[in-house]
Design a protein around this motif. Sequence first.
Motif, PDB file in Angstrom:
ATOM      1  N   GLN A 200       0.512   6.055   7.595  1.00  0.00           N
ATOM      2  CA  GLN A 200      -0.020   4.771   7.139  1.00  0.00           C
ATOM      3  C   GLN A 200      -0.120   4.791   5.632  1.00  0.00           C
ATOM      4  O   GLN A 200      -0.530   5.793   5.032  1.00  0.00           O
ATOM      5  CB  GLN A 200      -1.388   4.474   7.745  1.00  0.00           C
ATOM      6  N   GLN A 202      -1.194   2.103   2.318  1.00  0.00           N
ATOM      7  CA  GLN A 202      -1.652   0.823   1.779  1.00  0.00           C
ATOM      8  C   GLN A 202      -1.319   0.813   0.288  1.00  0.00           C
ATOM      9  O   GLN A 202      -1.788   1.668  -0.467  1.00  0.00           O
ATOM     10  CB  GLN A 202      -3.145   0.620   2.003  1.00  0.00           C
ATOM     11  N   HIS A 204      -1.416  -0.918  -3.322  1.00  0.00           N
ATOM     12  CA  HIS A 204      -2.152  -1.862  -4.177  1.00  0.00           C
ATOM     13  C   HIS A 204      -1.283  -2.104  -5.419  1.00  0.00           C
ATOM     14  O   HIS A 204      -1.386  -1.377  -6.403  1.00  0.00           O
ATOM     15  CB  HIS A 204      -3.511  -1.273  -4.569  1.00  0.00           C
ATOM     16  N   THR A 275      -1.431  -6.721  -2.286  1.00  0.00           N
ATOM     17  CA  THR A 275      -1.522  -5.476  -1.521  1.00  0.00           C
ATOM     18  C   THR A 275      -0.707  -5.625  -0.242  1.00  0.00           C
ATOM     19  O   THR A 275      -0.484  -6.737   0.255  1.00  0.00           O
ATOM     20  CB  THR A 275      -2.974  -5.121  -1.141  1.00  0.00           C
ATOM     21  N   SER A 277       0.419  -3.109   3.541  1.00  0.00           N
ATOM     22  CA  SER A 277       0.260  -1.853   4.257  1.00  0.00           C
ATOM     23  C   SER A 277       1.295  -1.728   5.358  1.00  0.00           C
ATOM     24  O   SER A 277       1.823  -2.727   5.861  1.00  0.00           O
ATOM     25  CB  SER A 277      -1.151  -1.721   4.848  1.00  0.00           C
TER      26      SER A 277
END
Length: 311
Positions: A200, A202, A204, A275, A277
């Motif tokens: 995973q 994410q 930014h 952002t 993910s």
Amino acid sequence: MKSSWKECIYVQREELAKKLREPLAHLAEQCASAWGDRERLDEILAGSFSSVPYCAYLYCLGTDGVQICDNVSQTGLAREHFGRDRSQRPYMKEAVPAWGFLLSDAYISMMGHRPSLTALQVVRSGSDMLGYLGADFDLRDLPVTSELYEEPGYWRQVKGDPAIRGTVFQQCRVDSPMDGNLEQALSILEELLTMRGVFQCQIHFSSSQATIWTVDDPYRYRMLDHEALSDPDICLIFPSRPYPHDATIPQHNIERILATMRALRFADQTIYLRTASINIFNGMISLTFSCDGSHYMSYVEFLLKDTSFWF
């Protein structure tokens, strides 16, 4: 697995209700013969307390919601609850079904400030309603009998801060340090996702950082700042791992997903990606734009939408 969290709750509540209906109905019959006698009610509830599984407290209420005996628990009596007015508690505001048994919605308890629920059984003498037998349950004490739900794979949109949405056309994207080196940063993230055990990520874009989770240490996240995302040597500290066979997102699609995110970052100076993910196991992509709107969808749906869909 169940298709939604609401379905899981329904199954869980049905299983609990099946276990509670009979013992509470039997106990209510015993209470009817002693109705109005505080000491006798306490004695009956204490003697049958173990017959009500998972119970924290038993008590009796008049039709007005005022308690007519003490709280009975496994450790004894709590006499301070005698005369307590429960009429405004959440479970007293729910309609008891015609068959006389209610398993309330969960609520936050007044004493422990913890998620709890209450079962109410109507107490009758012939055709006359005397009041209620109440049983309180701490959710921590209840077994989980239903399977954990799966996140839905369809596209979902969640609106964010209205203040941000209201001024979105007064703003303009400012290049972040990551924007100036985005192609290399995304190549590093592709390597981590496909070959280095990251499942995973994410990203930014506006603050030039990425948060990652690895299969070797899944309970802790790690943050990669702009400096790390500018240095391919960062890949050396993550051991090589085969791409998980049970990942939902095929390995070859990771590059396309990241490339599409890069396009969404630069496609418009006003509405732009802030952002995003990726989770390779559940196959979901999330996107949050400058208008503070968030979108959740499967990777397949994400790849089917070009930039014209978003702008």
